[in-house]
Write a protein that holds these residues in place. Structure first.
Motif, PDB file in Angstrom:
ATOM      1  N   UNK A 239      49.317  44.389  29.410  1.00 45.37           N
ATOM      2  CA  UNK A 239      48.033  44.077  29.725  1.00 45.37           C
ATOM      3  C   UNK A 239      47.622  42.694  28.901  1.00 45.37           C
ATOM      4  N   UNK A 240      47.662  43.149  27.494  1.00 45.04           N
ATOM      5  CA  UNK A 240      47.239  42.323  26.428  1.00 45.04           C
ATOM      6  C   UNK A 240      47.968  41.026  26.699  1.00 45.04           C
ATOM      7  N   UNK A 241      49.383  41.125  26.778  1.00 42.16           N
ATOM      8  CA  UNK A 241      50.023  39.798  26.720  1.00 42.16           C
ATOM      9  C   UNK A 241      49.830  38.987  28.226  1.00 42.16           C
ATOM     10  N   UNK A 242      49.735  39.583  29.213  1.00 46.17           N
ATOM     11  CA  UNK A 242      49.534  38.954  30.476  1.00 46.17           C
ATOM     12  C   UNK A 242      48.248  38.277  30.509  1.00 46.17           C
ATOM     13  N   UNK A 243      47.135  38.916  30.067  1.00 45.21           N
ATOM     14  CA  UNK A 243      45.599  38.723  30.200  1.00 45.21           C
ATOM     15  C   UNK A 243      45.735  37.357  29.176  1.00 45.21           C
ATOM     16  N   UNK A 244      46.247  37.416  27.959  1.00 46.69           N
ATOM     17  CA  UNK A 244      45.989  36.395  27.173  1.00 46.69           C
ATOM     18  C   UNK A 244      46.738  35.170  27.582  1.00 46.69           C
ATOM     19  N   UNK A 245      47.922  35.359  28.084  1.00 47.47           N
ATOM     20  CA  UNK A 245      48.833  34.290  28.670  1.00 47.47           C
ATOM     21  C   UNK A 245      48.173  33.575  29.890  1.00 47.47           C
ATOM     22  N   UNK A 246      47.463  34.623  30.874  1.00 48.07           N
ATOM     23  CA  UNK A 246      46.733  34.208  31.840  1.00 48.07           C
ATOM     24  C   UNK A 246      45.583  33.168  31.507  1.00 48.07           C
ATOM     25  N   UNK A 247      44.694  33.838  30.476  1.00 52.97           N
ATOM     26  CA  UNK A 247      43.491  32.996  29.898  1.00 52.97           C
ATOM     27  C   UNK A 247      44.098  31.717  29.392  1.00 52.97           C
ATOM     28  N   UNK A 248      45.229  31.584  28.508  1.00 54.60           N
ATOM     29  CA  UNK A 248      45.424  30.357  28.075  1.00 54.60           C
ATOM     30  C   UNK A 248      46.066  29.499  29.046  1.00 54.60           C
ATOM     31  N   UNK A 249      46.807  30.046  29.862  1.00 56.82           N
ATOM     32  CA  UNK A 249      47.246  29.173  31.250  1.00 56.82           C
ATOM     33  C   UNK A 249      46.161  28.670  31.890  1.00 56.82           C
ATOM     34  N   UNK A 250      45.074  29.499  32.300  1.00 56.10           N
ATOM     35  CA  UNK A 250      43.937  28.969  33.090  1.00 56.10           C
ATOM     36  C   UNK A 250      43.220  27.934  32.586  1.00 56.10           C
ATOM     37  N   UNK A 251      42.839  28.204  31.203  1.00 54.47           N
ATOM     38  CA  UNK A 251      42.202  27.011  30.252  1.00 54.47           C
ATOM     39  C   UNK A 251      43.076  25.693  30.266  1.00 54.47           C
TER      40      UNK A 251
END
Lengths: 995, 217
Positions: A239-251
């Motif tokens: 969860x931590x890795x996907x959410x931070x990767x997603x947040x980074x990717x989305x930004x």
């Protein structure tokens, strides 16, 4: 309500909606539960999805984080063990941590695997295993095992005996222990399990916990080489890795998309503030989507949010079209605004509907997307048509001159090489048809679920290490009949007793542990636990998931595509109100999809279950481009230069911004998103090609099309209608015909627009759409009477004429032995005049233009002949003039409508709303024959009966020049007819544009 | 006093590079002269968690250039035969395993022993750090694996030879985590007359088809 009040009321309403979207959108963002897992996006009823969900719940706790390390040497193992032990001590003191211990995750997995292998053996083999586990037999077998350790040595056999000292695997079919031997020796990874006090439910909690774990590990493991190889896994780590990767990717994606799209917009229009408005409206769209998602689901997957880029792609188009409209100097009151607004709304509704159909998909992910995008698009259309004009109308906007020049040159190029492009389209279709047998096995859609596995994630690699292999062992499937039988037969064994037997045989607890784990699993299984079966199923689940998802997607696609097509077809027809244009639009859709497939093949890519979403997007884009293009083509009567001036730049800009938007995922770390972005880009290219090239080429010139329905204006239909009129009562006939007239008007807005402009000549400044529709309804009723009259005896037919005025004028002329010109306009059922003239006994002929077909001309001539009215066709026959002159001199009445001069000689007369051309050639004949001209009108009254009026004859005398004479008398006739025409203007069947 | 006199017998010193080359040369020469070798052996297997080590005994045969056989007397009837690059194991009278060995896969202890009869120190450098020690009257060749050992691969091998005539005395194979395999050799006889039948393949009827198929990896 006055106009000013209406404006204020509208402003207030829009302000209210804006405030609602901002407030509710903000609240939704704060309260929406953003999911990071893929699993909830799949159909939950699929057995493989249920298995994965169960495995996730049971075998990967939301409380456990694992630090896994694979040592490469004994030295590394010692160092890592020391570091992990120190870290475990610190974790135990950390608030929020329940326990921390060095453990072996794989042993548990191995125990389950071996237990399942025992469970699925044949009954005979299972019985043998049960016997081997009895105390006496176990003692004997362990003794043998120790003796087997002597003598000739085999490394594999030693490994097997180490984990299976009772040699239960001797009873297994085949030798499944190849995969187990990896668990022995120093190849086994080190694993530190850190368990939180409470489940870590949201990203923040997961990120915080995982971050703290990483920090302590970094501090306690001093060797940088080892530190970097420690992998954190477990559900919270995912969860931590996907959410931070997603947040980074989305930004990153949004930044890249916004910057590049802004740059392109600036290059096109050199305008900044409107761009900010447009971007602000995109935020509004996304908020709209979030409100709907909150209302419908209460949660949203982050993957669905990433697909909000689709919203940007389509709704930017609306804003750019509106901007272009204002930049051209047009405003809210201009004639072009209404069709533009209508086009935007229909496009939004059609695209939202095509996405909306996905709400009925069995994939929850698609349901989320349907709501998110559907709502977002509608908000987008609202923002573009209600908010953006307010912002733009106060600004001085200008289109750079080069845009106009390029657009016109593109239009010219397309027109000049129209045949080339048409040939190209046909060649493309032939190529596709020819290549189809060769490429039909190409995987356009690859339902490879492994592509969805986040293999690049540290948590995934850690999990694979913990399980002992990247490929889970292939286990017999869940549906084993043996398992069901053996479950009943299994008698729970005592672990303590077996452990004691091991000790007696000289083997310590480490030798007994694997067997005891197997025993424990089997005991739980026989007591009704599902863990073992679900574990076995989860080991095989990916191929099963791939198969089931593929099947489900195919079923869904078949089920929904029909409804999606029907929705798009119906809404396109409602927007275009033309069968021809709707067919064209559907052909464009088919062509676009075909082109997408060709591009997918040419680039050797495959669509995944995620990038399959580009199909509804493509439908949305093509419908959007198609609607605007076709409506503008209709509006400009096929003038491609005018249409391209209006549309080419905004459409190209939208295409470019969409391309940029969908290229943004290339910078993300997700292969799934990268594939999605690429396929979407191909979809956008296909949409642009279809919208900007194929549609204009195949549309053809609107101005060349006739004013009548080519399908229905035929002799066969006339004959059929006459036959039907014989047995249908007049009232019904008129009702049906009125309905058909209304339907025709509603489906042919361009033709209604012509009628509106014509009617405005009698009643300036404008005529409503409804009034113009009434013209078609009345025309239908007149046609019904036309066929009614021909199908009834003359006496009965004549009863529909209730009022006859001006008979004396006709009589006097006739008695004087002179012929006369009966002039009229296309008002009411003017053919009825023939019936009356026969009754009066006045010989009559009617002037007509040639009908579209010889059969129809003959049919209509035969119709008139029934009342003794001859037909004189004027057109290509150059001697028609002499024939008319001859008949007038014989004392006949010649009936001629003046308001449709065609290509013949005409003069302009003044109407209340403008100038209208009247045929003057026929007046010239009257002048030559020295016969009077009798203006006459035939109109239907409110009760359905007809009033016929012949006005006083006009004797034509030369006045100055010939033109002056013709103009004078034409105006005089118009002045006589105009009062009746204005009173009964909805019976003026003037379908040809007079402007 | 006894300790003082006995001290040289236990003293350990590492051989220089030149000494090592000399040793290798002498050993090669000795092996080249050996057509046949027979010795008794004792095999001790120590595994982690096993209360007592497992001891086996038997006779060891070597025929130049590459045939080797371990014929066990305890437990009786078991054998390990290596010839023509293939290994045949006969265990407890009921199991016969036939494997095709790959040159790079020195996993099996029998294959390791065979290698010692051709190369004492040369050729091991690729996978191991090689050092040669003088321990009193004896020579110890120590091989320590470079990097991470694969499954079943030895972490360390220590071979002990008599210093004077370079006769193989023992081979100790450390398998990690307290697991160890130790061979000791006694009564070495070289080039005595021998029966070729010692290295004969077991009869076909002793090798079920299923097991044959399993070989040939």
């Amino acid at each position: 309500m006055s106009g000013k009040n209406k404006t204020w009321a509208r402003l207030l309403a829009h302000g209210g909606i804006l405030l609602f979207i901002l407030a509710a959108g903000g609240w939704s963002v704060a309260h929406l539960n953003f999911q990071t897992e893929l699993l909830p996006l799949f159909p939950q009823h699929l057995p493989s999805v249920q298995t994965l969900a169960y495995a996730q719940e049971r075998f990967s706790s939301q409380r456990e984080v694992w630090a896994v390390f694979q040592p490469r040497s004994e030295e590394e193992r010692r160092q890592a063990e020391t570091g992990l032990t120190r870290a475990a001590g610190r974790f135990q003191k950390m608030p929020g941590v329940a326990s921390a211990e060095i453990s072996s995750g794989f042993t548990a997995a191995l125990g389950k695997t071996a237990a399942w292998l025992v469970a699925v053996q044949s009954p005979e083999r299972f019985d043998a295993i049960c016997r081997a586990l009895s105390p006496e037999e176990a003692r004997k077998r362990l003794g043998e095992t120790v003796s087997l350790l002597g003598g000739a040595l085999d490394a594999d056999e030693l490994a097997r005996l180490r984990i299976d000292p009772l040699r239960l695997s001797d009873f297994f079919e085949g030798n499944p222990f190849g995969k187990f031997s990896a668990a022995t020796g120093n190849a086994q990874p080190l694993a530190l399990k850190i368990e939180a006090v409470a489940p870590l439910q949201d990203f923040e909690a997961c990120q915080k916990f995982v971050g703290a774990t990483r920090k302590i590990l970094d501090q306690e493991i001093s060797e940088a080489g080892l530190r970097s190889r420690i992998l954190l896994t477990g559900q919270p780590a995912f969860t931590a890795e996907i959410s931070s990767a997603m947040r980074r990717d989305m930004i990153l994606m949004i930044t890249v998309a916004v910057v590049l799209a802004s740059l392109v917009f600036w290059i096109f229009y050199r305008s900044l503030v409107p761009l900010l408005w447009i971007l602000a409206l995109q935020v509004l769209n996304i908020l709209g989507g979030f409100i709907a998602a909150q209302f419908f689901f209460g949660s949203l997957n982050v993957l669905s949010v990433a697909f909000a880029a689709i919203l940007m792609g389509v709704s930017m188009d609306y804003c750019i079209l509106v901007y272009h409209h204002f930049a051209q100097g047009e405003g809210l009151r201009s004639e072009a605004w209404r069709p533009l607004r209508r086009g935007i709304w229909f496009s939004a509704v059609t695209t939202a509907a095509s996405f909306g159909i996905l709400y009925f998909s069995i994939f929850p992910g698609l349901r989320q997307l349907a709501v998110l995008i559907g709502a977002g698009l509608l908000v987008g259309a609202w923002g573009a048509t209600a908010i953006l004009p307010l912002a733009l109308s106060r600004r001085r906007l200008q289109i750079p001159a080069w845009l106009g020049r390029v657009s016109e040159r593109a239009a010219e190029g397309l027109q000049k090489r129209g045949r080339f492009w048409k040939t190209g389209c046909i060649a493309f279709l032939i190529l596709c048809a020819t290549a189809a047998p060769f490429v039909r096995h190409y995987p356009f859609y690859a339902a490879d679920a492994r592509r969805l596995q986040p293999t690049q994630l540290e948590a995934y690699r850690g999990q694979a290490l913990l399980r002992g292999s990247h490929e889970p062992p292939s286990l017999p499937l869940l549906s084993s009949e043996n398992a069901a039988r053996n479950r009943v037969k299994w008698t729970p064994r005592s672990a303590a007793e077996l452990e004691q037997i091991f000790q007696q045989a000289g083997l310590d607890a480490s030798w007994a542990k694997p067997t005891l784990e197997v025993l424990s699993e089997l005991n739980q299984w026989s007591a009704g636990g599902r863990d073992l079966e679900m574990f076995a199923a989860s080991a095989n689940v990916w191929p099963q998931l791939q198969r089931e998802l593929g099947d489900a997607a195919a079923r869904d696609f078949k089920r929904l595509s029909l409804w999606m097509f029907l929705a798009v077809l119906g809404l396109s027809f409602a927007a275009l109100r033309s069968v021809r244009l709707t067919v064209l639009s559907m052909c464009a859709l088919g062509g676009g999809l075909l082109l997408l497939l060709a591009l997918v093949y040419a680039n050797r890519v495959s669509m995944t279950i995620v990038s399959l979403l580009c199909v509804p997007l493509l439908i949305g884009l093509i419908i959007d481009y198609g609607l605007h293009m076709l409506l503008e083509l209709e509006h400009h009567k096929g003038d491609l230069r005018a249409v391209f001036r209006q549309l080419a730049a905004p459409m190209s800009l939208t295409g470019l911004t969409s391309l940029i938007g969908f290229s943004a995922p290339f910078v993300s770390s997700q292969p799934v998103l990268q594939n999605f972005g690429f396929v979407m880009d191909l979809g956008v290219i296909a949409s642009l090609a279809v919208g900007l090239m194929m549609l204009p080429v195949w549309y053809g010139g609107g101005a060349r099309r006739p004013h009548y329905s080519a399908a229905f204006y035929r002799a066969g239909w006339f004959a059929a209608a006459e036959s039907a009129a014989r047995w249908i009562p007049r009232r019904w006939l008129r009702g049906l015909a009125k309905l058909a007239g209304f339907f025709y008007a509603w489906t042919h807005p361009a033709k209604v627009a012509v009628v509106r402009r014509n009617l405005a000549l009698t009643s300036p400044p404008s005529v409503s759409f409804r009034e113009a529709c009434r013209v078609y309804q009345n025309f239908g009723a007149n046609l019904a009477d036309y066929f009614y009259v021909s199908s009834r005896p003359r006496k009965q037919a004549a009863q529909i004429i209730s009022e006859r005025m001006g008979y004396d004028h006709l009589k006097k002329t006739h008695e004087a032995g002179r012929g006369a010109l009966l002039v009229t306009v296309h008002l009411g059922l003017f053919e009825l005049g023939g019936l009356l003239m026969q009754e009066f006994g006045f010989p009559t002929a009617a002037l007509t233009f040639p009908e579209p077909s010889r059969e129809l001309t003959q049919w209509r001539a035969a119709y008139r002949r029934r009342w003794g009215v001859e037909t004189i066709e004027v057109g290509e026959d150059e001697f028609a003039f002499f024939e008319i002159l001859r008949q007038l001199r014989q004392g006949k009445f010649i009936a001629a409508p003046l308001d449709r001069p065609g290509d013949f000689q005409s003069v302009e007369v003044t109407f209340p709303g403008g100038r209208v051309r009247f045929a003057s050639g026929v007046l010239l004949i009257a002048l030559a024959a020295q016969c009077p001209v009798i203006p006459s009108t035939i109109v239907a009254k409110a009760d359905g009966s007809y009033r016929i009026e012949a006005h006083p004859p006009l004797e034509l005398k030369p006045r100055g020049s010939r033109e002056e004479t013709l103009h004078f008398y034409a105006q005089k006739i118009a002045d006589v007819i105009l009062p009746t025409l204005c009173q009964y203007r909805t019976q003026w069947y003037q379908f040809v544009s007079l402007s | 006093m006894i300790l003082i006199f006995a001290a040289p017998a236990f003293a350990e010193s590492r051989l220089s590079h030149q000494e090592r080359l000399d040793l290798e040369s002498r050993f090669s020469q000795k092996q080249k002269e050996t057509r046949f070798l027979k010795t008794e052996f004792r095999q001790t297997l120590q595994l982690e968690g096993l209360n007592k080590p497992v001891v086996s005994r038997g006779e060891f045969f070597f025929q130049a250039p590459d045939r080797l056989k371990l014929e066990y007397t305890q437990p009786a009837g078991e054998l390990a035969l290596l010839r023509d690059g293939a290994l045949v194991l006969k265990k407890n009278g009921r199991l016969l395993v036939k494997k095709q060995l790959q040159s790079s896969q020195a996993v099996d202890s029998v294959a390791l022993l065979q290698r010692f009869f051709t190369d004492l120190t040369a050729g091991w450098d690729e996978d191991y750090d090689v050092s040669v020690w003088r321990r009193g009257e004896k020579i110890a060749v120590v091989l320590e694996r470079k990097g991470e050992p694969q499954r079943g691969q030895p972490a360390k091998i220590e071979t002990l030879l008599t210093g004077r005539d370079l006769e193989l005395q023992s081979v100790r194979v450390a398998l990690g985590e307290g697991n160890e395999l130790f061979y000791e050799f006694f009564n070495v006889r070289r080039n005595a007359s021998f029966d070729e039948a010692i290295f004969a393949w077991p009869k076909e009827d002793n090798a079920p088809r299923r097991l044959k198929q399993k070989g040939g990896r």
